[in-house]
Design a protein around this motif. Structure first.
Motif, PDB file in Angstrom:
ATOM      1  N   LEU A   1       3.963  -1.507   6.133  1.00 22.67           N
ATOM      2  CA  LEU A   1       2.681  -2.096   6.526  1.00 22.67           C
ATOM      3  C   LEU A   1       2.341  -1.917   7.996  1.00 22.67           C
ATOM      4  CD1 LEU A   1       3.083  -5.366   4.441  1.00 22.67           C
ATOM      5  CD2 LEU A   1       2.098  -3.183   3.724  1.00 22.67           C
TER       6      LEU A   1
ATOM      7  N   CYS B   1      -3.253 -10.494  -1.943  1.00 22.83           N
ATOM      8  CA  CYS B   1      -3.504  -9.174  -1.358  1.00 22.83           C
ATOM      9  C   CYS B   1      -4.623  -8.447  -2.101  1.00 22.83           C
ATOM     10  CB  CYS B   1      -2.234  -8.333  -1.352  1.00 22.83           C
ATOM     11  SG  CYS B   1      -1.034  -8.851  -0.101  1.00 22.83           S
TER      12      CYS B   1
ATOM     13  N   TYR C   1       4.161  -9.015   8.049  1.00 19.46           N
ATOM     14  CA  TYR C   1       5.363  -8.237   7.745  1.00 19.46           C
ATOM     15  C   TYR C   1       5.204  -6.780   8.181  1.00 19.46           C
ATOM     16  CZ  TYR C   1       6.089 -12.226   4.665  1.00 19.46           C
ATOM     17  OH  TYR C   1       6.225 -13.503   4.177  1.00 19.46           O
TER      18      TYR C   1
ATOM     19  N   VAL D   1       7.181  -4.729   2.891  1.00 14.89           N
ATOM     20  CA  VAL D   1       7.333  -5.619   1.745  1.00 14.89           C
ATOM     21  C   VAL D   1       7.940  -4.804   0.604  1.00 14.89           C
ATOM     22  CG1 VAL D   1       6.180  -7.099   0.056  1.00 14.89           C
ATOM     23  CG2 VAL D   1       5.410  -7.100   2.435  1.00 14.89           C
TER      24      VAL D   1
ATOM     25  N   TYR E   1       1.411 -13.680  -4.100  1.00 14.91           N
ATOM     26  CA  TYR E   1       1.283 -12.711  -3.004  1.00 14.91           C
ATOM     27  C   TYR E   1       0.426 -11.516  -3.452  1.00 14.91           C
ATOM     28  CZ  TYR E   1       2.551  -9.805   0.971  1.00 14.91           C
ATOM     29  OH  TYR E   1       2.491  -9.020   2.093  1.00 14.91           O
TER      30      TYR E   1
ATOM     31  N   TYR F   1      -0.430 -10.015   4.349  1.00 12.69           N
ATOM     32  CA  TYR F   1       0.576  -8.976   4.553  1.00 12.69           C
ATOM     33  C   TYR F   1       0.792  -8.648   6.027  1.00 12.69           C
ATOM     34  CZ  TYR F   1      -3.457  -5.981   5.301  1.00 12.69           C
ATOM     35  OH  TYR F   1      -4.605  -5.443   5.792  1.00 12.69           O
ATOM     36  N   LYS F   2      -0.132  -9.008   6.875  1.00 13.84           N
ATOM     37  CA  LYS F   2      -0.052  -8.638   8.296  1.00 13.84           C
ATOM     38  C   LYS F   2       1.107  -9.296   9.029  1.00 13.84           C
ATOM     39  CE  LYS F   2      -4.819  -7.278   8.898  1.00 13.84           C
ATOM     40  NZ  LYS F   2      -6.039  -7.442   9.669  1.00 13.84           N
TER      41      LYS F   2
ATOM     42  N   PHE G   1       0.715  -5.159  -2.105  1.00 14.90           N
ATOM     43  CA  PHE G   1       1.390  -5.754  -0.951  1.00 14.90           C
ATOM     44  C   PHE G   1       0.593  -5.579   0.336  1.00 14.90           C
ATOM     45  CE2 PHE G   1       5.777  -4.975  -3.105  1.00 14.90           C
ATOM     46  CZ  PHE G   1       5.582  -6.067  -3.930  1.00 14.90           C
ATOM     47  N   GLY G   2      -0.663  -5.206   0.240  1.00 20.02           N
ATOM     48  CA  GLY G   2      -1.501  -5.038   1.414  1.00 20.02           C
ATOM     49  C   GLY G   2      -1.709  -3.580   1.768  1.00 20.02           C
TER      50      GLY G   2
ATOM     51  N   ASP H   1      -5.409 -11.147   4.125  1.00 15.50           N
ATOM     52  CA  ASP H   1      -4.558 -10.317   4.983  1.00 15.50           C
ATOM     53  C   ASP H   1      -3.200 -10.959   5.266  1.00 15.50           C
ATOM     54  OD1 ASP H   1      -5.330 -12.280   6.732  1.00 15.50           O
ATOM     55  OD2 ASP H   1      -6.221 -10.930   8.203  1.00 15.50           O
TER      56      ASP H   1
ATOM     57  N   LYS I   1       9.810  -8.569   4.003  1.00 19.38           N
ATOM     58  CA  LYS I   1       9.705  -9.535   2.917  1.00 19.38           C
ATOM     59  C   LYS I   1      10.170  -8.826   1.655  1.00 19.38           C
ATOM     60  CE  LYS I   1       8.500 -13.115   0.478  1.00 19.38           C
ATOM     61  NZ  LYS I   1       9.382 -14.271   0.470  1.00 19.38           N
TER      62      LYS I   1
END
Length: 159
Positions: free
Chosen positions: A140, A85, A95, A98, A81, A92-93, A25-26, A90, A69
């Motif tokens: 995040l 990731c 949110y 997640v 997704y 994820y930026k 998820f990043g 990027d 998210k």
């Protein structure tokens, strides 16, 4: 809600700056609602680094007011997704947090088969549905951690 993080140390003040890149998820601080999952993560890290396996327990306050998210299923949106990731995008930026299923162990292998072009979306998702689901909550941004994640205690598990 109680959440857990597997590590090799006590982490009273979690942060995102110690995160690895290209995670599901990043970049962030990853937790789960399943203590057994955190224990497995801690044991795996402890064995790899020859350090103690520590599970940190936190109280999670409401995430109201943050951009969250949540993937409620392991579907094509979740798969894309995770792939994005893991490929370093990027996305994820956008949110603060997640939430969704974790792509570990056998699920990870399925995602890799898809990423390598060996399986299509339908085959990948049909295979993933056979495996036990575990959750992950990825924080995040530091602001969401500071506002919602409160350290309770830590305990050692045998690796």
């Amino acid at each position: 809600m109680i959440i857990y993080h597997g590590s090799t140390m006590v982490i009273e003040k979690p942060d995102i700056k110690h995160s690895k890149k290209n995670l599901d998820f990043g970049i962030g601080f990853y937790t789960t609602t399943f203590p057994e999952q955190a224990e497995r993560w801690a044991a795996r890290k402890g064995m790899r680094l020859s350090k103690p396996a520590i599970v940190n327990e936190y109280e999670l306050d409401e995430l109201t007011g943050f951009h969250v998210k949540e993937f409620t299923d392991t579907d094509i949106e979740w798969l894309q997704y995770v792939v994005d990731c893991r490929n370093g995008k990027d996305i994820y930026k956008q949110y603060d947090t997640v939430i969704g299923n974790v792509a570990n162990d056998d699920v990870y292998k399925c995602v890799n088969m898809y990423m390598d072009g060996l399986w299509d979306v339908e085959k990948t998702l049909s295979e993933i549905r056979f495996f036990k689901k575990n959750d992950q909550i990825a924080f995040l941004t530091q602001k969401v951690i500071d506002a919602t994640v409160k350290f309770k205690e830590a305990y050692e598990v045998k690796a």
